[in-house]
Write an enzyme that holds these catalytic residues in place. Structure first.
Site, mmCIF file in Angstrom:
data_model
loop_
_atom_site.group_PDB
_atom_site.id
_atom_site.type_symbol
_atom_site.label_atom_id
_atom_site.label_comp_id
_atom_site.label_asym_id
_atom_site.label_seq_id
_atom_site.Cartn_x
_atom_site.Cartn_y
_atom_site.Cartn_z
ATOM 1 N N LEU A 174 0.863 -1.171 0.000
ATOM 2 C CA LEU A 174 0.000 0.000 0.000
ATOM 3 C C LEU A 174 0.902 1.224 0.000
ATOM 4 O O LEU A 174 2.000 1.195 0.580
ATOM 5 C CB LEU A 174 -0.901 0.035 1.244
ATOM 6 C CG LEU A 174 -2.001 -1.025 1.370
ATOM 7 C CD1 LEU A 174 -2.702 -0.884 2.716
ATOM 8 C CD2 LEU A 174 -3.008 -0.916 0.236
ATOM 9 N N ASP A 175 0.452 2.316 -0.618
ATOM 10 C CA ASP A 175 1.219 3.555 -0.574
ATOM 11 C C ASP A 175 1.354 4.040 0.872
ATOM 12 O O ASP A 175 0.524 3.718 1.728
ATOM 13 C CB ASP A 175 0.540 4.636 -1.411
ATOM 14 C CG ASP A 175 0.614 4.353 -2.906
ATOM 15 O OD1 ASP A 175 1.471 3.542 -3.312
ATOM 16 O OD2 ASP A 175 -0.188 4.935 -3.657
ATOM 17 N N LYS A 176 2.365 4.856 1.104
ATOM 18 C CA LYS A 176 2.662 5.356 2.448
ATOM 19 C C LYS A 176 1.451 5.993 3.109
ATOM 20 O O LYS A 176 1.156 5.746 4.285
ATOM 21 C CB LYS A 176 3.815 6.363 2.385
ATOM 22 C CG LYS A 176 4.172 6.984 3.726
ATOM 23 C CD LYS A 176 5.303 7.998 3.581
ATOM 24 C CE LYS A 176 5.593 8.678 4.917
ATOM 25 N NZ LYS A 176 6.659 9.704 4.793
#
Length: 309
Positions: free
Chosen positions: A144-146
């Protein structure tokens, strides 16, 4: 000149066990040296300091049960293990929504990357390995993105990691977009291509030269000048939901890369200080196991919606 606080380890030989079966060499070494920079790990592989069954090896090579890995001597800082803040260890321990002998699932908070790199000293995987040192094997199944929150799966054995990576996963996200969504259920099939900006920052664009990408959007609720959508992924391209939504004229609110600058500023007045993107549902079809997980919206997003109402 070596740091006086560092200690020098000895050469050792580790035999790959059933939990490590199928693990990549680089990930195996990162688990052995949890505080060593990734650059040093790749350097020792490249120079041939690491051997598997007495032969040279590549970082992406997979290990098998019974393989003997030569682990070279390295200089480590004994205090480096304490560099991961206790706050994150506790927060990720409390974020676990499911755990069994095969896998671990967390409701990932926004604001932490899934792994270290690009100037980040630690990520979810490093924090959880430090928080759960009793686990012999722990690897990310997906990413998942940050700044995206929600369901994130980690495997506890190499065998389960390979099975999960081959399994069918149905991922659904909640996202708040700018504007009044009037498309009902809509399938976006625009191809996506990655461009590189300064400092190697990834930027994704819609392009006929890109890879196939498919996102299905469906309306959940309308708000003033915004709409809450569910986005279902049928492919897993970088920044797929964000770029597909923006390409339809409905950028995600709080998105500082593909979003609307003025709209984001207005939303901050209501308390939105991050991208509104949350992986709320994940189903895994992995015979003989079928899993279904859900992750509730974080408090900050729930509070923001209440403010909007």
């Amino acid at each position: 000149m070596s740091n006086p606080e560092e200690t020098r380890t000895q050469v050792r030989f580790e035999t790959v066990n059933e939990h490590q079966d199928g693990q990549r060499v680089d990930n195996f070494l990162m688990a052995q040296f949890r505080t060593l920079p990734k650059s040093r790990i790749y350097q020792m592989i490249r120079k041939g300091e690491v051997r598997v069954n007495k032969g040279r090896i590549k970082p992406e090579s997979r290990l098998s049960v019974g393989d003997v890995v030569r682990i070279p001597p390295v200089s480590i800082n004994p205090e480096a293990a304490n560099e991961i803040p206790a706050f994150w260890k506790e927060r990720l321990r409390n974020s676990i929504i499911h755990e069994d002998d095969r896998l671990l699932v967390i409701n990932k908070p926004s604001g932490i990357a899934v792994h270290k790199g690009s100037g980040l000293p630690y990520g979810v995987i490093e924090v959880l390995r430090a928080a759960r040192p009793e686990l012999e094997f722990l690897e990310l199944v997906h990413r998942l993105d940050k700044d995206t929150s929600g369901c994130l799966v980690l495997a506890k054995t190499g065998k389960i990691l390979r099975e999960l990576q081959k399994a069918t996963m149905k991922k659904r996200y909640l996202c708040l977009v700018k504007g009044f969504w009037d498309k009902g259920r809509f399938d976006q099939h625009a191809k996506l291509d990655i461009e590189n900006r300064e400092h190697g920052e990834r930027h994704v664009v819609v392009s006929p030269k890109g890879k196939d990408a498919h996102t299905r959007f469906n309306i959940i609720e309308h708000y003033p000048k915004s709409s809450l959508l569910e986005a279902e992924l049928f492919t897993g391209r970088t920044h797929q939901i964000r770029v597909h939504a923006a390409s339809l004229g409905f950028p995600l609110l709080g998105d500082d890369r593909y979003g609307d600058v003025d709209a984001n500023k207005r939303m901050k007045q209501y308390g939105l200080n991050r991208i509104f993107l949350h992986a709320h549902s994940l189903m895994i079809d992995m015979p003989p196991y079928d899993y279904a997980f859900s992750a509730p919206l974080p408090d900050e997003l729930n509070q923001f919606l209440n403010n909007m109402r």
